[in-house]
Design a protein around this motif. Structure first.
Motif: not given
Length: 135
Positions: A61-69, A86-88
């Motif tokens: 996974x890569x989590x972007x600065x805006x929190x999306x994965x 925050x999504x599973x």
């Protein structure tokens, strides 16, 4: 019994199945989708009944600065999907190109078109949203 739709990454190390799809699927022109998919846009869809058949351990996974994965295969690099902050993993929107057979999905919109590549022409037959879908 529900129909099962199977998909996989390029190396087939990750394999999965789903039993259904959202009735909304869009071509996303945001800069993150363009870069993640290496294309003019990413086309993703929410799914139901997701089962990882093999290779779940290969997911990275890569989590972007805006929190999306953004999820991808650590072996072949295939772009697998997107999750809102925050999504599973069960709530992943999968790239529709991963499916191995025809799927009952119709693209109904183009989103984040304010960020589209200048060389990409929009499909005038689809709804166009400068940002995300309006509700």
């Amino acid at each position: 019994m529900n129909k099962e739709y199977k998909g996989s990454c390029l190396c087939e190390g990750i394999q999965f199945s789903v039993t259904g799809f959202s009735n909304q699927a869009a071509n996303c022109h945001c800069s993150m989708c363009r870069k993640f998919h290496g294309a003019a846009f990413g086309t993703l869809v929410s799914v139901q009944g997701l089962k990882w058949l093999s290779g779940e351990s290969l997911l990275k996974e890569f989590v972007a600065a805006n929190g999306t994965t953004r999820s991808f295969c650590s072996q072949c690099g295939s772009s697998l999907g997107f999750r809102v902050k925050g999504a599973s993993l069960e709530q992943i929107e999968l790239a529709i190109a991963l499916f191995d057979d025809d799927i009952p999905v119709t693209i109904d919109a183009q989103i984040y078109t304010d960020y589209k590549a200048n060389w990409c022409k929009l499909d005038e037959g689809l709804a166009i949203f400068g940002e995300g879908r309006s509700t």
